[in-house]
Design an enzyme around this catalytic site. Structure first.
Site, PDB file in Angstrom:
ATOM      1  CE  LYS A 256      -4.007  -1.734   2.585  1.00  0.00           C
ATOM      2  NZ  LYS A 256      -4.979  -1.483   1.504  1.00  0.00           N
ATOM      3  NE  ARG A 330     -11.024  -9.508  -2.396  1.00  0.00           N
ATOM      4  CZ  ARG A 330     -11.320  -8.591  -3.307  1.00  0.00           C
ATOM      5  NH1 ARG A 330     -11.689  -8.967  -4.529  1.00  0.00           N
ATOM      6  NH2 ARG A 330     -11.274  -7.308  -3.013  1.00  0.00           N
TER       7      ARG A 330
HETATM    8  N1  BES Z   1      -8.285  -3.537   4.142  1.00  0.00           N
HETATM    9  C1  BES Z   1      -8.379  -3.138   2.806  1.00  0.00           C
HETATM   10  C2  BES Z   1      -9.644  -2.366   2.497  1.00  0.00           C
HETATM   11  C3  BES Z   1      -9.711  -0.969   3.058  1.00  0.00           C
HETATM   12  C4  BES Z   1      -9.144   0.085   2.369  1.00  0.00           C
HETATM   13  C5  BES Z   1     -10.393  -0.723   4.215  1.00  0.00           C
HETATM   14  C6  BES Z   1      -9.250   1.361   2.877  1.00  0.00           C
HETATM   15  C7  BES Z   1     -10.487   0.563   4.720  1.00  0.00           C
HETATM   16  C8  BES Z   1      -9.924   1.604   4.039  1.00  0.00           C
HETATM   17  C9  BES Z   1      -8.378  -4.355   1.890  1.00  0.00           C
HETATM   18  O1  BES Z   1      -7.616  -5.425   2.335  1.00  0.00           O
HETATM   19  C10 BES Z   1      -7.789  -3.909   0.603  1.00  0.00           C
HETATM   20  O2  BES Z   1      -6.657  -3.548   0.581  1.00  0.00           O
HETATM   21  N2  BES Z   1      -8.592  -3.961  -0.464  1.00  0.00           N
HETATM   22  C11 BES Z   1      -8.151  -3.528  -1.736  1.00  0.00           C
HETATM   23  C12 BES Z   1      -8.706  -4.467  -2.767  1.00  0.00           C
HETATM   24  C13 BES Z   1      -8.162  -4.246  -4.136  1.00  0.00           C
HETATM   25  C14 BES Z   1      -6.701  -4.620  -4.181  1.00  0.00           C
HETATM   26  C15 BES Z   1      -8.960  -5.082  -5.107  1.00  0.00           C
HETATM   27  C16 BES Z   1      -8.678  -2.106  -1.956  1.00  0.00           C
HETATM   28  O3  BES Z   1      -9.817  -1.831  -1.579  1.00  0.00           O
HETATM   29  O4  BES Z   1      -7.941  -1.309  -2.494  1.00  0.00           O
HETATM   30 MN    MN Z   2      -5.603  -5.268   1.785  1.00  0.00          MN
END
Ligand code: BES
Ligand code: MN
Ligand code: ZN
Length: 478
Positions: A256, A330
Site C-alpha cells: 500500500k 477475501r
Molecule cells: N483492508 C483493505 C480495504 C480498506 C481500504 C479498508 C481502505 C479501509 C480503508 C483491503 O484489504 C484492501 O486492501 N482492499 C483492496 C482491494 C483491491 C486490491 C482489489 C482495496 O480496496 O484497495
Molecule cells: Mn488489503
C-alpha cells in the site's frame, strides 16, 4: 430534586422552570434558538437544563438518534457527575423506529456509551475528564418494565461495543492474532461459552491454502479463533458470525502507499465486531446459539510472502490466482466460510473492512449489505435501521462474477476497479453456496479517520439487534 442536570423537551423545561421559580428566565432563554439543543444553567438544586427540541425526530430513527447524540454532547460538555434523562417524551417515528419507551431508552444508552467511551490505554496520563458518571432514566408510569429491559440490553450492547472498540483501537504491535485469541479466550470465563483456537498447522490440514497465503509474509502466526455461546437448546442451529481479523494490512508485496497506513491496524474491525456481538449476546443471556469465528492474520511483505500470480487452493477445493496480495481479506474469509459449515448454521454473516471501494460507494454512513437470502438481508437491514447502525443493500448479480475470471485458476482474487465492493462480495459468494449467508463491508463505518480517529464499534449494534430479534422470535414461537 438535586441533580447536575435535567435533559428535557422544551415543554417539560418550561414546566420544570415554572415549578422551580425560574419560569421567566428559562422562557426567555428558550426563545433564543428554539430549534437547537441548548444548555440553560439555572440557579436551583437542578443546576442545568439541557433542552432538546424535536426537529424531524419523528421522521426516522436516524434523525431521532442524531438529536439524541446532540443532547448527549451537550450533557458531556457540562462538568456534571449526574443527570436525569427525561427524553422519553420526545416525538419519535411510529414505524420501525424508537416509538416506545424501550427504544427511546436504548437510544439514550447507546448515545451515552458512544460519547463516554475513552481509549487511553497507552497514554501515560489518562485524561482526567471522565464525563457524567450516573444517568437516571425517568420512566413514565406503565413503561418501567420496558425501560428496565432496555437498560439491561443497552448495557449488554455497551459491553460488546466497548470490547470491539478496545480491540480495534489497540495498535498492531499489541493487537496480534494471539491477542485476539486471548481476548476471545477471556470470554470463556463467562457462562455457556467455549473457545477454541486453531493454529496454522491445523489450518493446513484442513486445506486452507487461501487463508495461509495471507500470513506467509508475517513472523506473527495466524489464528482461527472460534468462540461459541450456547444460550439455546443443544440441537438449535447456531447463528455464525465470521470476522476479518487482519491485525495489520500493509498490502503485502502489492504494498500500500504510505499515507494513512497506520489506519490499517483497524483491518481487524470485523473480527472485533463479531467478538463484541458475541459478548453482547452473552451479557443479554439470549436464548440462542451463536458462534463467532475470528480469522486473524497479519498481511506483511517479506521473502516468504505470497507474490502476485501465485495460485492457492482453498478449503472448498476451488483454486484462486492471487493477482493482488492486498485483496487479502477475501482470502481469509473464503476459508473461514468453508470452515463455518461444520456448525450447520442457521445463518452465516461475515463482517469485514473489505474494500476501499465500499468507502467510495457509501462513505461513513452505511455499511454495504450483501445477502444470498432475501429474508436474511431484510432482517439485517431492519436491525440496522432501528439501531441507527445502517446497512444498505447491494447487488450480487451474476453479471459481476465475470470480472473474477482467471486464465490460470478457478478465479482471480480481484475484479478490477469497477464495482470493487461488489466483486469482493461476489468472490465470497462462491464459498457460500447452500448457506443462508450475508456479508457486511464495513470499511467506511467501523472506524473514523482524522481528528476523531478511532473505532466506532459498528456494526455491533446491528449484529446484536439481529440476534435479539431472532431470540424474541424464539421466545414468542408457539
Ligand atoms: N483492508 C483493505 C480495504 C480498506 C481500504 C479498508 C481502505 C479501509 C480503508 C483491503 O484489504 C484492501 O486492501 N482492499 C483492496 C482491494 C483491491 C486490491 C482489489 C482495496 O480496496 O484497495
Ligand atoms: Mn488489503
Ligand atoms: Zn485488508
Amino acid at each position: 430534586m438535586r441533580t447536575g442536570c435535567l435533559v428535557v423537551t422544551p415543554e417539560r423545561a418550561a414546566q420544570v422552570a415554572e415549578e422551580l421559580g425560574v419560569g421567566q428566565f428559562v422562557a426567555h432563554a428558550l426563545e433564543q434558538t428554539p430549534k437547537k439543543v441548548m444548555v440553560v444553567p439555572i440557579p436551583t438544586d437542578v443546576r442545568n437544563l439541557v433542552v432538546v427540541p424535536a426537529d424531524g425526530t419523528e421522521d426516522d430513527p436516524g434523525k431521532y438518534r442524531k438529536r439524541i447524540d446532540e443532547a448527549v454532547a451537550a450533557l458531556r460538555g457540562l462538568a456534571v457527575k449526574d443527570a436525569v434523562w427525561c427524553l422519553n417524551e420526545m416525538p419519535a417515528p411510529e414505524s420501525g423506529g424508537p416509538a416506545d419507551a424501550y427504544w427511546k431508552t436504548r437510544h439514550a444508552l447507546g448515545a451515552l456509551s458512544a460519547a463516554l467511551y475513552r481509549y487511553d490505554e497507552h497514554k501515560s496520563k489518562p485524561s482526567p475528564d471522565r464525563g457524567v458518571a450516573r444517568v437516571a432514566v425517568l420512566a413514565e408510569p406503565g413503561t418501567r418494565t420496558a425501560v428496565r429491559r432496555a437498560v439491561g440490553e443497552g448495557n449488554a450492547l455497551d459491553a460488546g461495543m466497548s470490547l470491539a472498540r478496545d480491540l480495534a483501537n489497540a495498535p498492531a504491535n499489541v493487537c496480534t492474532p494471539q491477542y485476539l485469541a486471548d481476548a476471545a479466550s477471556d470470554l470463556a470465563e463467562l457462562a455457556n461459552v467455549t473457545v477454541e483456537v486453531l493454529e496454522e498447522a491445523q489450518m493446513a490440514e484442513l486445506g486452507m491454502g487461501a487463508f495461509l497465503s495471507v500470513t506467509r509474509g508475517s513472523d506473527t502466526p495466524a489464528k482461527l479463533v472460534v468462540a461459541r455461546y450456547q444460550g439455546g437448546g443443544e440441537g438449535d442451529a447456531p447463528f455464525v458470525l465470521v470476522g476479518k481479523g487482519v491485525t495489520f494490512d500493509t498490502g503485502g508485496i502489492s504494498l500500500k502507499p504510505g499515507a494513512a497506513m497506520d489506519e490499517m491496524k483497524f483491518d481487524m474491525c470485523g473480527a472485533a465486531s463479531v467478538a463484541g456481538a458475541l459478548r453482547a449476546a452473552i451479557d443479554a443471556n439470549l436464548p440462542i446459539n451463536v458462534v463467532a469465528i475470528l480469522a486473524a492474520a497479519e498481511n506483511m511483505p517479506s521473502g516468504k510472502a505470497s507474490r502476485p500470480g501465485d495460485i492457492v487452493s482453498t478449503m472448498s477445493g476451488q483454486t484462486v490466482e492471487i493477482l493482488n496480495t492486498d485483496a487479502e481479506g477475501r482470502l481469509l474469509l473464503c476459508d473461514a466460510l468453508s470452515f463455518a459449515r461444520r456448525y450447520e448454521p442457521r445463518t452465516v454473516i461475515d463482517v469485514a473492512t473489505l474494500t476501499g471501494a465500499c468507502v467510495i460507494a457509501l462513505g461513513a454512513h452505511a455499511s454495504a449489505l450483501y445477502a444470498n437470502d432475501e429474508e436474511l438481508g431484510s432482517q439485517l437491514a431492519a436491525a440496522g435501521r432501528v439501531t441507527a447502525d445502517r446497512a444498505w443493500p447491494m447487488p450480487l448479480w451474476d453479471d459481476y462474477q465475470e470480472q473474477l475470471k482467471s486464465n490460470f485458476a478457478d478465479m482471480a482474487n480481484i475484479g478490477g476497479r469497477p464495482a470493487g465492493s461488489i466483486t469482493a462480495a461476489c468472490f465470497l459468494s462462491r464459498f457460500a453456496d447452500g448457506l443462508r449467508w450475508a456479508h457486511l463491508d464495513v470499511a467506511g463505518t467501523a472506524y473514523r479517520s482524522g481528528a476523531r480517529k478511532g473505532a466506532t464499534g459498528r456494526p455491533v449494534p446491528l449484529l446484536f439487534q439481529y440476534l435479539l430479534d431472532r431470540a424474541d422470535e424464539a421466545a414468542s414461537a408457539p
